[in-house]
Write a protein that holds these residues in place. Structure first.
Motif, PDB file in Angstrom:
ATOM      1  N   LEU A   1       5.314  -0.308 -21.709  1.00  0.00           N
ATOM      2  CA  LEU A   1       6.089  -0.817 -20.500  1.00  0.00           C
ATOM      3  C   LEU A   1       5.868  -0.221 -19.431  1.00  0.00           C
ATOM      4  CD1 LEU A   1       8.065  -3.194 -19.560  1.00  0.00           C
ATOM      5  CD2 LEU A   1       9.744  -1.695 -20.278  1.00  0.00           C
ATOM      6  N   LEU A   2       6.083   1.183 -19.300  1.00  0.00           N
ATOM      7  CA  LEU A   2       5.903   2.045 -18.451  1.00  0.00           C
ATOM      8  C   LEU A   2       4.680   2.016 -17.670  1.00  0.00           C
ATOM      9  CD1 LEU A   2       7.767   5.386 -19.415  1.00  0.00           C
ATOM     10  CD2 LEU A   2       8.694   3.494 -17.872  1.00  0.00           C
ATOM     11  N   ASP A   3       3.380   1.938 -18.357  1.00  0.00           N
ATOM     12  CA  ASP A   3       2.076   1.682 -17.880  1.00  0.00           C
ATOM     13  C   ASP A   3       2.009   0.272 -17.208  1.00  0.00           C
ATOM     14  OD1 ASP A   3       1.209   4.123 -18.976  1.00  0.00           O
ATOM     15  OD2 ASP A   3       0.375   3.263 -20.740  1.00  0.00           O
ATOM     16  N   LEU A   4       2.702  -0.979 -17.728  1.00  0.00           N
ATOM     17  CA  LEU A   4       2.718  -2.214 -16.791  1.00  0.00           C
ATOM     18  C   LEU A   4       3.278  -2.056 -15.791  1.00  0.00           C
ATOM     19  CD1 LEU A   4       3.348  -4.428 -20.068  1.00  0.00           C
ATOM     20  CD2 LEU A   4       1.065  -4.123 -19.118  1.00  0.00           C
ATOM     21  N   VAL A   5       4.638  -1.268 -15.882  1.00  0.00           N
ATOM     22  CA  VAL A   5       5.120  -1.191 -14.517  1.00  0.00           C
ATOM     23  C   VAL A   5       4.598  -0.327 -13.341  1.00  0.00           C
ATOM     24  CG1 VAL A   5       7.306   0.044 -13.423  1.00  0.00           C
ATOM     25  CG2 VAL A   5       7.553  -1.119 -15.605  1.00  0.00           C
ATOM     26  N   GLN A   6       3.841   0.608 -13.885  1.00  0.00           N
ATOM     27  CA  GLN A   6       2.856   1.625 -13.096  1.00  0.00           C
ATOM     28  C   GLN A   6       1.870   0.604 -12.389  1.00  0.00           C
ATOM     29  OE1 GLN A   6       1.754   5.564 -13.891  1.00  0.00           O
ATOM     30  NE2 GLN A   6      -0.303   4.781 -13.755  1.00  0.00           N
ATOM     31  N   GLU A   7       1.422  -0.173 -12.951  1.00  0.00           N
ATOM     32  CA  GLU A   7       0.128  -1.230 -12.645  1.00  0.00           C
ATOM     33  C   GLU A   7       0.798  -2.078 -11.415  1.00  0.00           C
ATOM     34  OE1 GLU A   7      -3.148  -1.052 -12.766  1.00  0.00           O
ATOM     35  OE2 GLU A   7      -2.805   0.920 -13.938  1.00  0.00           O
ATOM     36  N   GLY A   8       1.761  -2.563 -11.920  1.00  0.00           N
ATOM     37  CA  GLY A   8       2.836  -3.592 -11.280  1.00  0.00           C
ATOM     38  C   GLY A   8       3.037  -2.842  -9.982  1.00  0.00           C
ATOM     39  N   ASN A   9       3.382  -1.645  -9.809  1.00  0.00           N
ATOM     40  CA  ASN A   9       3.783  -0.896  -8.569  1.00  0.00           C
ATOM     41  C   ASN A   9       2.576  -0.714  -7.794  1.00  0.00           C
ATOM     42  OD1 ASN A   9       6.606  -0.364  -9.352  1.00  0.00           O
ATOM     43  ND2 ASN A   9       6.166   1.475 -10.193  1.00  0.00           N
ATOM     44  N   ILE A  10       1.360  -0.621  -8.306  1.00  0.00           N
ATOM     45  CA  ILE A  10       0.159  -0.618  -7.291  1.00  0.00           C
ATOM     46  C   ILE A  10      -0.119  -1.843  -6.877  1.00  0.00           C
ATOM     47  CG2 ILE A  10      -2.391  -0.153  -7.605  1.00  0.00           C
ATOM     48  CD1 ILE A  10      -1.815   1.704  -9.978  1.00  0.00           C
ATOM     49  N   GLY A  11       0.059  -3.053  -7.662  1.00  0.00           N
ATOM     50  CA  GLY A  11       0.041  -4.348  -7.107  1.00  0.00           C
ATOM     51  C   GLY A  11       1.070  -4.690  -6.001  1.00  0.00           C
ATOM     52  N   LEU A  12       2.221  -4.259  -6.155  1.00  0.00           N
ATOM     53  CA  LEU A  12       3.294  -4.280  -5.022  1.00  0.00           C
ATOM     54  C   LEU A  12       2.775  -3.477  -3.783  1.00  0.00           C
ATOM     55  CD1 LEU A  12       6.117  -4.997  -3.960  1.00  0.00           C
ATOM     56  CD2 LEU A  12       7.042  -3.141  -5.401  1.00  0.00           C
ATOM     57  N   MET A  13       2.292  -2.249  -3.954  1.00  0.00           N
ATOM     58  CA  MET A  13       1.814  -1.534  -2.759  1.00  0.00           C
ATOM     59  C   MET A  13       0.637  -2.343  -2.103  1.00  0.00           C
ATOM     60  SD  MET A  13       1.993   2.399  -3.843  1.00  0.00           S
ATOM     61  CE  MET A  13       1.417   2.359  -5.483  1.00  0.00           C
ATOM     62  N   GLN A  14      -0.217  -2.970  -3.049  1.00  0.00           N
ATOM     63  CA  GLN A  14      -1.236  -3.794  -2.148  1.00  0.00           C
ATOM     64  C   GLN A  14      -0.656  -4.891  -1.457  1.00  0.00           C
ATOM     65  OE1 GLN A  14      -3.990  -2.217  -1.542  1.00  0.00           O
ATOM     66  NE2 GLN A  14      -5.251  -3.536  -2.487  1.00  0.00           N
ATOM     67  N   ALA A  15       0.441  -5.602  -2.105  1.00  0.00           N
ATOM     68  CA  ALA A  15       1.146  -6.619  -1.441  1.00  0.00           C
ATOM     69  C   ALA A  15       1.718  -6.409   0.004  1.00  0.00           C
ATOM     70  CB  ALA A  15       2.145  -7.200  -2.504  1.00  0.00           C
ATOM     71  N   VAL A  16       2.436  -5.309  -0.084  1.00  0.00           N
ATOM     72  CA  VAL A  16       3.107  -4.816   1.046  1.00  0.00           C
ATOM     73  C   VAL A  16       2.118  -4.350   2.150  1.00  0.00           C
ATOM     74  CG1 VAL A  16       4.325  -2.843   2.105  1.00  0.00           C
ATOM     75  CG2 VAL A  16       5.175  -3.820   0.094  1.00  0.00           C
ATOM     76  N   LYS A  17       0.860  -3.764   1.812  1.00  0.00           N
ATOM     77  CA  LYS A  17      -0.110  -3.440   2.821  1.00  0.00           C
ATOM     78  C   LYS A  17      -0.889  -4.685   3.390  1.00  0.00           C
ATOM     79  CE  LYS A  17      -4.582  -1.051   2.881  1.00  0.00           C
ATOM     80  NZ  LYS A  17      -5.646  -0.376   2.126  1.00  0.00           N
ATOM     81  N   LYS A  18      -0.787  -5.877   2.679  1.00  0.00           N
ATOM     82  CA  LYS A  18      -1.343  -7.146   3.098  1.00  0.00           C
ATOM     83  C   LYS A  18      -0.536  -8.252   3.812  1.00  0.00           C
ATOM     84  CE  LYS A  18      -5.580  -6.498   0.427  1.00  0.00           C
ATOM     85  NZ  LYS A  18      -6.374  -6.214   1.315  1.00  0.00           N
ATOM     86  N   TYR A  19       0.713  -7.894   3.806  1.00  0.00           N
ATOM     87  CA  TYR A  19       1.810  -8.928   3.745  1.00  0.00           C
ATOM     88  C   TYR A  19       1.917  -9.284   5.331  1.00  0.00           C
ATOM     89  CZ  TYR A  19       6.548 -10.979   4.010  1.00  0.00           C
ATOM     90  OH  TYR A  19       7.465 -11.686   4.515  1.00  0.00           O
TER      91      TYR A  19
END
Length: 278
Positions: A56-74
């Motif tokens: 689960l922690l690995d999935l959260v980590q990957e999701g965090n990277i996706g979240l950072m990308q979203a903030v960058k492009k929002y």
């Protein structure tokens, strides 16, 4: 979860203000607050996709990277909440991680394979529940992919992997692996290996004899360039003896020819055993 709860949620007005500020200035602190306030969303989505053996922690980590990308492009001027926009990016990164790590052999490397990875079993169960036979042709029509794609993904999902390095037997002392039995061996037979070692020893002996015939520049080039593990450059040789790089190359070429003639005299069939094929 304790770390996630530590970060407060933002109001819609705060989110817009921070997003606009980050878009205009690139302020990392503003981006950090936008990311931190949406960490709960990452954990929620990661739980939706959590399946053993993936952490689960690995999935959260990957999701965090996706979240950072979203903030960058929002773009805050489009009228869409950051969480709604970020959910797509978070899911995309989590799904890519799952496909890359579900098995050692990657399952989804094309768009059709990615679709099948997540929908094939679901569509099979749906057809069976409706009384249809879940044939590759029908599944391909339902999922808009080729029959070959369906067959290959079904085979991949239905078979576990086997390590070629795993022992064949259950005996802990057994050292025979699948690779030993099923893969061709690249090692040479014992008699050929022994012959190669003897040939190497002979070469080393004759090279030592040849070295004793050299003096001055030739001895230095032989030891510091031709047989050195970290050979000097021709420029280094030229600088040492005050000659041009080209002159150093000529001296080396003449030395190599002398060495070749010496080895031909000392070792029968030298040209044969020294050829690239040998």
């Amino acid at each position: 979860m304790a770390e996630v709860q530590r970060h407060p949620l933002l109001t819609r007005e705060e989110e817009l203000q921070l997003a606009r500020h980050y878009k205009e200035s690139g302020d990392v602190n503003a981006a950090y607050r936008l990311v931190a306030s949406n960490l709960r969303l990452v954990v929620k989505l990661a739980h939706e996709y959590h399946r053993n053996p993936l952490s689960l922690l690995d999935l959260v980590q990957e999701g965090n990277i996706g979240l950072m990308q979203a903030v960058k492009k929002y773009d805050p001027e489009r009228g869409v909440k950051l969480s709604s926009y970020a959910a797509w990016w978070i899911r995309a990164y989590i799904l890519r991680y799952i496909m890359d790590n579900w098995k050692m052999v990657k399952l989804g490397t094309t768009e059709a394979q990615r679709k099948l990875f997540f929908k094939l079993r679901q569509e099979q169960e749906k057809l069976i529940a409706q009384g249809f036979e879940a044939s590759p042709k029908l599944l391909a029509e339902r999922l808009n992919v080729t029959e070959q794609d369906v067959v290959e993904m079904d085979q991949r999902l239905g078979h576990d992997e086997m390590s070629i390095d795993a022992p064949l037997g259950n005996d802990d002392d057994s050292r025979t692996t699948r690779a030993d039995r099923y893969l061709p061996s690249n090692s040479m037979p014992a008699d050929e290996r022994l012959g190669a070692e003897q040939l190497k020893a002979l070469f080393r002996e004759k090279l030592s004899e040849f070295a004793r015939t050299l003096e001055g520049k030739e001895r230095f080039i032989f030891e510091s360039r031709l047989v050195s593990d970290e050979p000097l450059t021709l420029q280094d040789i030229g600088d040492k003896y005050g000659v041009s790089r080209e002159r150093a190359r000529q001296i080396e070429a003449a030395l190599i020819n002398r060495m070749r003639d010496f080895m031909r005299e000392q070792i029968p069939d030298f040209d044969l055993v020294a050829s690239p094929k040998a």
